[in-house]
Motif scaffolding. Sequence first.
Motif, PDB file in Angstrom:
ATOM      1  N   VAL A  88      17.276  19.484   4.821  1.00 31.09           N
ATOM      2  CA  VAL A  88      17.938  18.558   3.744  1.00 31.09           C
ATOM      3  C   VAL A  88      17.343  17.407   3.673  1.00 31.09           C
ATOM      4  N   THR A  89      17.018  16.712   4.583  1.00 31.13           N
ATOM      5  CA  THR A  89      16.152  15.252   4.652  1.00 31.13           C
ATOM      6  C   THR A  89      14.807  15.423   3.680  1.00 31.13           C
ATOM      7  N   ALA A  90      14.120  16.504   3.862  1.00 37.33           N
ATOM      8  CA  ALA A  90      12.959  16.629   3.050  1.00 37.33           C
ATOM      9  C   ALA A  90      13.103  16.800   1.690  1.00 37.33           C
ATOM     10  N   LEU A  91      14.203  17.582   1.288  1.00 39.54           N
ATOM     11  CA  LEU A  91      14.428  17.696  -0.128  1.00 39.54           C
ATOM     12  C   LEU A  91      14.770  16.444  -0.815  1.00 39.54           C
ATOM     13  N   ILE A  92      15.680  15.594  -0.101  1.00 36.60           N
ATOM     14  CA  ILE A  92      16.120  14.251  -0.736  1.00 36.60           C
ATOM     15  C   ILE A  92      15.191  13.308  -0.717  1.00 36.60           C
ATOM     16  N   TRP A  93      14.418  13.410   0.338  1.00 37.30           N
ATOM     17  CA  TRP A  93      13.002  12.373   0.430  1.00 37.30           C
ATOM     18  C   TRP A  93      12.252  12.561  -0.753  1.00 37.30           C
ATOM     19  N   LEU A  94      11.847  14.119  -0.844  1.00 41.32           N
ATOM     20  CA  LEU A  94      11.126  14.364  -1.916  1.00 41.32           C
ATOM     21  C   LEU A  94      11.677  14.032  -3.419  1.00 41.32           C
ATOM     22  N   LEU A  95      12.720  14.613  -3.711  1.00 36.96           N
ATOM     23  CA  LEU A  95      13.267  14.437  -5.078  1.00 36.96           C
ATOM     24  C   LEU A  95      13.739  12.975  -5.621  1.00 36.96           C
ATOM     25  N   SER A  96      13.918  12.344  -4.585  1.00 41.46           N
ATOM     26  CA  SER A  96      14.255  10.815  -4.717  1.00 41.46           C
ATOM     27  C   SER A  96      12.989   9.984  -5.082  1.00 41.46           C
ATOM     28  N   GLY A  97      12.122  10.204  -4.334  1.00 40.11           N
ATOM     29  CA  GLY A  97      10.997   9.632  -4.545  1.00 40.11           C
ATOM     30  C   GLY A  97      10.375   9.932  -5.816  1.00 40.11           C
ATOM     31  N   LEU A  98      10.312  11.248  -6.146  1.00 32.60           N
ATOM     32  CA  LEU A  98       9.682  11.718  -7.596  1.00 32.60           C
ATOM     33  C   LEU A  98      10.639  10.891  -8.726  1.00 32.60           C
ATOM     34  N   GLY A  99      11.863  11.132  -8.349  1.00 33.34           N
ATOM     35  CA  GLY A  99      12.661  10.386  -9.626  1.00 33.34           C
ATOM     36  C   GLY A  99      12.196   8.985  -9.840  1.00 33.34           C
ATOM     37  N   VAL A 100      12.115   8.242  -8.748  1.00 28.20           N
ATOM     38  CA  VAL A 100      11.509   6.664  -8.888  1.00 28.20           C
ATOM     39  C   VAL A 100      10.263   6.829  -9.690  1.00 28.20           C
ATOM     40  N   TRP A 101       9.208   7.682  -9.252  1.00 28.35           N
ATOM     41  CA  TRP A 101       8.023   7.884  -9.623  1.00 28.35           C
ATOM     42  C   TRP A 101       7.992   7.962 -11.264  1.00 28.35           C
ATOM     43  N   LEU A 102       8.778   9.058 -11.660  1.00 31.13           N
ATOM     44  CA  LEU A 102       9.028   9.208 -12.951  1.00 31.13           C
ATOM     45  C   LEU A 102       9.684   8.136 -13.747  1.00 31.13           C
ATOM     46  N   LEU A 103      10.782   7.679 -13.413  1.00 36.00           N
ATOM     47  CA  LEU A 103      11.443   6.905 -14.307  1.00 36.00           C
ATOM     48  C   LEU A 103      11.761   5.194 -13.804  1.00 36.00           C
ATOM     49  N   GLY A 104      11.112   4.865 -12.527  1.00 32.04           N
ATOM     50  CA  GLY A 104      11.317   3.648 -12.224  1.00 32.04           C
ATOM     51  C   GLY A 104      10.458   2.615 -13.348  1.00 32.04           C
TER      52      GLY A 104
ATOM     53  N   ALA B  85       5.915   9.604  -0.313  1.00 30.96           N
ATOM     54  CA  ALA B  85       5.952  10.189   1.155  1.00 30.96           C
ATOM     55  C   ALA B  85       6.212   9.075   1.973  1.00 30.96           C
ATOM     56  N   PHE B  86       5.744   7.718   1.696  1.00 34.07           N
ATOM     57  CA  PHE B  86       5.636   6.839   2.788  1.00 34.07           C
ATOM     58  C   PHE B  86       6.923   5.455   2.461  1.00 34.07           C
ATOM     59  N   ALA B  87       7.272   5.393   1.204  1.00 33.07           N
ATOM     60  CA  ALA B  87       8.269   4.370   1.029  1.00 33.07           C
ATOM     61  C   ALA B  87       9.608   4.475   1.452  1.00 33.07           C
ATOM     62  N   PRO B  88      10.229   5.309   1.939  1.00 30.89           N
ATOM     63  CA  PRO B  88      11.555   5.526   2.580  1.00 30.89           C
ATOM     64  C   PRO B  88      11.331   4.727   3.892  1.00 30.89           C
ATOM     65  N   LEU B  89       9.989   4.592   4.563  1.00 27.21           N
ATOM     66  CA  LEU B  89       9.732   4.117   5.777  1.00 27.21           C
ATOM     67  C   LEU B  89       9.494   2.482   5.815  1.00 27.21           C
ATOM     68  N   LEU B  90       9.515   2.078   4.588  1.00 27.30           N
ATOM     69  CA  LEU B  90       9.426   0.629   4.512  1.00 27.30           C
ATOM     70  C   LEU B  90      10.749  -0.015   3.948  1.00 27.30           C
ATOM     71  N   HIS B  91      10.389  -1.434   4.328  1.00 22.27           N
ATOM     72  CA  HIS B  91      11.575  -2.350   3.875  1.00 22.27           C
ATOM     73  C   HIS B  91      11.225  -3.694   3.428  1.00 22.27           C
ATOM     74  N   GLY B  92      12.012  -4.149   2.500  1.00 19.88           N
ATOM     75  CA  GLY B  92      11.684  -5.411   1.826  1.00 19.88           C
ATOM     76  C   GLY B  92      11.999  -6.672   2.848  1.00 19.88           C
TER      77      GLY B  92
ATOM     78  N   ASP C 176       0.767  -1.280  -0.100  1.00 23.43           N
ATOM     79  CA  ASP C 176      -0.072  -0.107  -0.008  1.00 23.43           C
ATOM     80  C   ASP C 176       0.848   1.229   0.109  1.00 23.43           C
ATOM     81  N   GLY C 177       2.265   1.098   0.626  1.00 23.25           N
ATOM     82  CA  GLY C 177       2.844   2.337   0.710  1.00 23.25           C
ATOM     83  C   GLY C 177       4.159   2.644  -0.123  1.00 23.25           C
TER      84      GLY C 177
END
Length: 211
Positions: free
Chosen positions: A106-122, A69-76, A54-55
């Motif tokens: 700093v963490t918020a910027l990295i968190w957001l841009l990393s996630g958006l990069g995955v959403w766009l190009l994953g 927003a949620f993916a960094p909090l989760l692990h496989g 779900d996240g």
Amino acid sequence: MAAPVPPAQIPRRSLARVFPPAPMAALTTMLVFTGLLYLIEFVDQVTSLRLDYDGGILPREVSGLDGVAFAPLLHGGWGHLIANTLPFLIFGFLVMAGGIGQFIAVTALIWLLSGLGVWLLGPSGYTTIGMSGVIFGWLVFLLARGFFARSVKQILFAVVLFALWGGLLFGVFPGQPGVSWQAHLFGALAGLLAAWIVARADRRVSAGLTA
């Protein structure tokens, strides 16, 4: 015209520090944050990995955008989380050298841009989870900030850090099955951007105090 500020009243530049000004508070913060990740993984395990499904970030799907927003909090699984724990603790602690406010920004910027990069190009049809994008961003931030701040101490520290952890940076290249190089790459780029922004803001503050 503003009166000159006496040298004793001018605070040390935040980027000249290598370690947090309040190390015990920084360590406690990171330990609590780490404990939260383990608690979330425990809940995920006892709910049949429902949180992961779900996240996570589902690329180019509107329903998967909240995963930014949620993916960094989760692990496989526990192995994934344990592998991330040491760099998460060390890098997060060191990023607090500029204070808790800077750490959050700093963490918020990295968190957001990393996630958006995955959403766009994953890859389509795959869900991405994990803190590694943030970890890569923190590492690059720590490696780059001394150069942007023109701090010899920070640059020397970056050399030591690179010698110990530089091998992680190969993770920004494609080729490792099951590893999101997109999260690593965009996290690293966001860390570089954060280092530049923080150094620029810090120089403006210093210039204003000495004007």
